[in-house]
Enzyme design. Structure first.
Site, PDB file in Angstrom:
ATOM      1  N   CYS A 164       0.834  -1.205   0.000  1.00 32.65           N
ATOM      2  CA  CYS A 164       0.000   0.000   0.000  1.00 32.65           C
ATOM      3  C   CYS A 164       0.873   1.263   0.000  1.00 32.65           C
ATOM      4  O   CYS A 164       2.084   1.212   0.169  1.00 32.65           O
ATOM      5  CB  CYS A 164      -0.940  -0.007   1.195  1.00 32.65           C
ATOM      6  SG  CYS A 164      -0.092   0.222   2.764  1.00 32.65           S
ATOM      7  N   ALA A 202       2.962   1.833   3.032  1.00 35.69           N
ATOM      8  CA  ALA A 202       4.167   0.990   3.027  1.00 35.69           C
ATOM      9  C   ALA A 202       5.285   1.638   2.218  1.00 35.69           C
ATOM     10  O   ALA A 202       6.451   1.618   2.619  1.00 35.69           O
ATOM     11  CB  ALA A 202       3.846  -0.394   2.469  1.00 35.69           C
ATOM     12  N   ARG A 259      11.337  -4.892   6.763  1.00 29.14           N
ATOM     13  CA  ARG A 259      12.247  -4.665   5.643  1.00 29.14           C
ATOM     14  C   ARG A 259      13.657  -4.619   6.202  1.00 29.14           C
ATOM     15  O   ARG A 259      13.905  -3.980   7.213  1.00 29.14           O
ATOM     16  CB  ARG A 259      11.879  -3.351   4.960  1.00 29.14           C
ATOM     17  CG  ARG A 259      12.592  -3.064   3.661  1.00 29.14           C
ATOM     18  CD  ARG A 259      11.774  -2.015   2.939  1.00 29.14           C
ATOM     19  NE  ARG A 259      12.400  -1.461   1.767  1.00 29.14           N
ATOM     20  CZ  ARG A 259      13.124  -0.348   1.777  1.00 29.14           C
ATOM     21  NH1 ARG A 259      13.361   0.287   2.903  1.00 29.14           N
ATOM     22  NH2 ARG A 259      13.627   0.121   0.656  1.00 29.14           N
ATOM     23  N   HIS A 311       6.100   6.308  -2.412  1.00 31.92           N
ATOM     24  CA  HIS A 311       7.453   6.800  -2.711  1.00 31.92           C
ATOM     25  C   HIS A 311       7.395   8.279  -3.062  1.00 31.92           C
ATOM     26  O   HIS A 311       8.185   9.082  -2.584  1.00 31.92           O
ATOM     27  CB  HIS A 311       8.064   6.075  -3.919  1.00 31.92           C
ATOM     28  CG  HIS A 311       8.168   4.591  -3.773  1.00 31.92           C
ATOM     29  ND1 HIS A 311       8.124   3.742  -4.844  1.00 31.92           N
ATOM     30  CD2 HIS A 311       8.305   3.805  -2.683  1.00 31.92           C
ATOM     31  CE1 HIS A 311       8.259   2.497  -4.428  1.00 31.92           C
ATOM     32  NE2 HIS A 311       8.357   2.518  -3.111  1.00 31.92           N
TER      33      HIS A 311
HETATM   34 FE1  CFM Z   1      13.290   0.451  -5.291  1.00 30.89          FE
HETATM   35 FE2  CFM Z   1      12.735  -1.864  -5.604  1.00 30.89          FE
HETATM   36 FE3  CFM Z   1      11.260  -0.272  -4.032  1.00 30.89          FE
HETATM   37 FE4  CFM Z   1      13.742  -1.019  -3.321  1.00 30.89          FE
HETATM   38 FE5  CFM Z   1      12.756  -3.013  -1.766  1.00 30.89          FE
HETATM   39 FE6  CFM Z   1      11.748  -3.783  -4.079  1.00 30.89          FE
HETATM   40 FE7  CFM Z   1      10.272  -2.266  -2.515  1.00 30.89          FE
HETATM   41 MO1  CFM Z   1      10.787  -4.719  -1.848  1.00 30.89          MO
HETATM   42  S1  CFM Z   1      14.662  -1.249  -5.192  1.00 30.89           S
HETATM   43  S2  CFM Z   1      12.760   0.884  -3.222  1.00 30.89           S
HETATM   44  S3  CFM Z   1      14.601  -1.904  -1.522  1.00 30.89           S
HETATM   45  S4  CFM Z   1      11.446  -0.321  -6.133  1.00 30.89           S
HETATM   46  S5  CFM Z   1      12.886  -4.890  -2.664  1.00 30.89           S
HETATM   47  S6  CFM Z   1      12.441  -3.855  -6.226  1.00 30.89           S
HETATM   48  S7  CFM Z   1       9.670  -3.915  -3.670  1.00 30.89           S
HETATM   49  S8  CFM Z   1      10.989  -2.821  -0.595  1.00 30.89           S
HETATM   50  S9  CFM Z   1       9.356  -0.379  -2.880  1.00 30.89           S
END
Ligand code: CFM
Length: 587
Positions: A77, A80, A111, A210
């Site tokens: 989500c 997260a 994480r 993000h």
């Molecule tokens: Fe970038 Fe990723 Fe992500 Fe990531 Fe991660 Fe991820 Fe993630 Mo899991 S590199 S920041 S450290 S998009 S592994 S492939 S899915 S937490 S949001």
């Protein structure tokens, strides 16, 4: 690969892709086999998310759209993506979740963003889990008072430099104004307190989180401390979260070359480092998906250029170091980089060759997040393995097709939900790091700034690309492709392993890692070798392949012979057991 500069002779095709021992099936037919079970409406949508790759044409993919209800997705989500991914790893600020206990509990230390604060800055709050623990009362009468009290309490106990507050779904639904609570707390306590409207439902996945996090970090932290580090060749590593210690490997490698890391956003990072990261000379972007916003905003406001790098895979690590070296254009630095690459490869090559002798010709499929499904293909390629199918969970079209498609991406209602902040050049602090002539010279030498070509261009023609893959599609993929390993996450790991296919978690690394840089690559090769070449997978018969046992049928499970035997054994042990005190008294 045995040599970094020339295409490897054996086991690879002319384009440099590993040759699989068994040719993969026709991807168009596999795609149809995956789609045919869906009802027409679902199928129409999934058709846009399942594609046969064409690296030259880069077909348009349906990405960053809502998951069809009923399909089991691996996505997370918005909360997260904000609290867990981008800001959560800052180790010396307090992270306070405003919401019901579950949101906080399930985002607690899940994480593996490790932190090892410097001896002179020993604070690490990452093991703590803070929440306002909203109850029915707050849902009905509002939770602002409880939030204000929680901030005060947290401050009284921990005296942090900053507190970040995260909104969860109910907070948005009832309309608590977390930002004014934070503003008042900031005045009252005299520390930095700021909030994130990152309600879980804000976007179609964690990707929205993000973006919200990037905006907040930029608005409330970046630029607060105008004290550049004294070292030369300063860079920030953006989009590197120190999962399993990756950032430490990258740091160590850069240090050997004489390159200084001002800040890694946000792996093992302190508040102070974020506050002064605008004083660095260059931003290098690892994970484009999660942090491209910050890279662009820092360039606009402070004049720091950004380049895409990748420290996953030996060849890629070498390429990235050379690119950073070229940016600074300093001959001693460039020479040192070559020396370091030669040293690292001398150690890595024997491991690579040894592992390759057992893995050459095997195949992988990768379904991870928003960048790793691309980056990890290089590690497999290093040891002769072809990635036959790959896809992201929540990436956008540019992560598949390259940033050239950015102007053509349709902005839908979900994306409009996320604030785009207005950024302008800072009147005093904007400082372009290179003169227009220097930039032109670099570009003339095919040096690319602000660029990401995406996954498709680096995948072999006719491989399969699947966005936001479902469990049904994974099952079909295993049946048709029989990949030797799948790189994925915890939500589908055990489904995959019940099929007898090893699954490497590429989010948490299954408690392994680090895998970044040359030293990390050696870890990865060895681990994949162990996982693929163990015989255990051939011993597995998934439950759905076993003949139906009337004794274990629904409702009778508890009385099955196995369960009965377990119960009798436990009962026997209990009978024979005497508490120690009593046994001593008796004996
Ligand atoms: Fe970038 Fe990723 Fe992500 Fe990531 Fe991660 Fe991820 Fe993630 Mo899991 S590199 S920041 S450290 S998009 S592994 S492939 S899915 S937490 S949001």
């Amino acid at each position: 690969m045995s040599d970094l500069s020339s295409p490897p002779p054996e086991g690879y095709d002319r384009e440099g892709f590993p040759l699989p021992a068994t040719p993969p099936p026709d991807s168009a037919a596999a795609r149809m086999a995956m789609l045919e079970v869906y009802p027409p409406k679902t199928r129409k949508k999934r058709e846009k998310q399942l594609l046969t790759n064409d690296p030259e044409k880069r077909p348009e993919i349906g990405a960053n759209t809502r998951t069809v209800p009923g399909i089991i997705t691996q996505r997370g989500c918005t909360y997260a993506g904000c609290r867990g991914v981008v800001i959560g790893p800052i180790h010396d600020i307090l992270h306070l979740t405003h919401g019901p206990i579950g949101c906080s509990y399930y985002s607690w230390a899940t994480r593996r963003n490790l932190a090892r604060p410097r001896p002179d800055q020993p604070i690490n709050f990452l093991q703590y889990n803070m929440t306002t623990d909203m109850m029915e009362e707050e849902i009905i009468f509002g939770g602002e008072k409880k939030l204000a009290a929680a901030i005060r309490e947290a401050y009284r106990i921990f005296k942090p430099k900053a507190i970040a507050v995260y909104a969860t779904c109910p907070v948005g639904l009832i309309g608590d104004d977390i930002h004014s609570v934070c503003r008042r707390a900031k005045e009252e306590l005299g520390i930095n307190v700021f909030g994130f409207s990152c309600e879980g439902y804000k976007g179609v996945s964690q990707s929205a989180g993000h973006h919200i996090a990037n905006n907040g970090v930029f608005k409330h932290m970046v630029g607060l401390l105008d004290e550049p580090d004294p070292e030369p060749f300063r860079i920030n590593v953006l989009g590197e979260y120190n999962i399993g210690g990756d950032a430490w490997e990258i740091d160590a490698l850069l240090k050997k070359c004489g390159i200084h890391v001002t800040a890694t956003l946000s792996g093992d990072i302190s508040y102070e480092q974020i506050c002064k990261c605008h004083t660095s000379d260059l931003n290098v972007v690892m994970c484009h998906r999660s942090i491209n916003y910050m890279a662009d905003m820092m360039e606009t406001k402070f004049g720091i250029p950004w380049i895409k790098v990748n420290f996953i895979g030996a060849e890629q690590s070498a390429k990235s170091l050379r690119k950073i070296g070229r940016y600074f254009g300093d001959q001693p630095l460039l020479d040192r980089i070559e020396e370091v690459i030669a040293q690292e490869m001398a150690v890595l090559r024997p491991v690579q060759e040894d592992v390759k002798s057992r893995l050459q010709g095997k195949t992988a499929a990768l379904f991870v997040g928003g960048s790793r499904a691309h980056h990890y293909q290089h590690l497999f390629k290093d040891v002769g393995m072809l990635t036959v199918a790959a896809g992201y969970e929540f990436a956008h079209r540019d992560d598949y097709e390259g940033r050239t498609v950015l102007p053509t991406i349709k902005v839908d209602a979900d994306s409009r939900n996320i604030e785009e902040i207005e950024v302008a050049a800072d009147p005093k602090r904007f400082n372009p790091r290179k003169t227009p002539e220097q930039v032109a010279a670099l570009k003339a030498g095919r040096f690319s700034f602000k660029d990401y070509d995406g996954m498709m261009v680096e995948m072999k023609k006719s491989t399969l690309i699947i966005d936001d893959i479902s469990h049904h599609e994974i099952a079909k993929l295993i049946e048709l492709y029989k990949p030797d390993i799948i790189g994925s996450g915890i939500k589908d790991k055990f489904v995959i392993e019940k099929f007898g296919v090893p699954c490497k978690q590429l989010h948490s690394y299954d408690y392994g890692g680090p895998y970044a840089a040359f030293t990390g690559a050696a870890n990865f090769y060895r681990e994949i070798d162990r996982m693929i070449n163990t015989k255990v997978w051939k011993l597995i018969t998934p439950s759905w392949k076993k003949p139906a046992d009337p004794d274990t049928a629904v409702g009778k499970g508890i009385d099955s012979p196995t369960n009965r035997a377990i119960r009798e054994t436990v009962a026997g042990l209990a009978k024979a057991w005497k508490p120690r005190a009593k046994a001593n008294a008796e004996g």
